[in-house]
Design a protein around this motif. Structure first.
Motif, short mmCIF file in Angstrom:
data_model
loop_
_atom_site.label_atom_id
_atom_site.label_comp_id
_atom_site.label_asym_id
_atom_site.label_seq_id
_atom_site.Cartn_x
_atom_site.Cartn_y
_atom_site.Cartn_z
N ALA A 72 0.84 -1.20 0.00
CA ALA A 72 0.00 0.00 0.00
C ALA A 72 0.88 1.25 0.00
O ALA A 72 1.77 1.38 0.83
N ALA A 74 0.56 5.11 0.55
CA ALA A 74 -0.35 6.11 1.12
C ALA A 74 0.22 7.51 0.90
O ALA A 74 1.38 7.76 1.18
N THR A 100 -4.87 5.93 -0.40
CA THR A 100 -4.10 4.71 -0.19
C THR A 100 -4.39 3.83 -1.39
O THR A 100 -5.54 3.44 -1.62
#
Length: 173
Positions: A72, A74, A100
């Motif tokens: 991920a 972000a 995200t």
């Protein structure tokens, strides 16, 4: 010219091993755009806002017995009114954009020392163009000039993250 020209060269590279990485899917995990002051900000904003950007990368194994991970990326972009006087405090928050963006990846027999750099450097590098486009689009669609994220040195980001966690034995991300 030889008749036997079939070989393993592709654009001058011979016998390059396959990347031990497959991106299974990419998706927007979380997206938020907020204009805290509402319509009044459009009437009172006199100059370009000051924009700060924070970026983080996380990787998590999805199943213990498989080399499938979620990576991920972000991003938080926050814009504030410039200070009324030089060196003063920034004014009201103009907008906050948070994204995200994630990829589910499978690693195929990578050397153990490459797992972390693949997950925290290579995968973010591959998905960054999508993150950049989404942040640009959402800020433009929010009524502001698009925020165009500059290229990111994911190696430096990874090294800084490791330095914060040091000393820690190298292990899986």
């Amino acid at each position: 010219m030889s008749e036997n020209t079939a070989d393993n060269t592709v654009m001058g590279q011979e016998n390059v091993p396959a990347m031990p990485l497959a991106i299974n899917l990419q998706y927007t995990k979380d997206l938020s755009f907020e204009v805290p002051a509402g319509a009044s900000i459009f009437a009172t904003l006199r100059s370009a806002p000051q924009i700060s950007v924070n970026i983080d990368v996380q990787a998590n194994r999805l199943e213990e017995d498989q080399a499938v991970y979620e990576v991920a990326l972000a991003v938080r972009a926050e814009a504030a009114e410039p200070p009324a006087q030089e060196g003063g405090q920034a004014g009201r928050t103009v907008f906050i954009a948070e994204l995200t963006y994630a990829a589910v990846v499978t690693l195929t027999n990578p050397p153990q020392e490459l797992v972390e750099p693949i997950l925290l450097v290579e995968v973010p590098r591959l998905i960054f163009p999508y993150v950049r486009a989404i942040v640009s689009d959402v800020t433009r669609d929010g009524g502001f000039p698009p925020v165009v994220l500059q290229p990111i040195d994911f190696v430096a980001l990874w090294q800084a993250k490791r330095a914060q966690q040091f000393p820690e034995p190298a292990g899986e991300a």
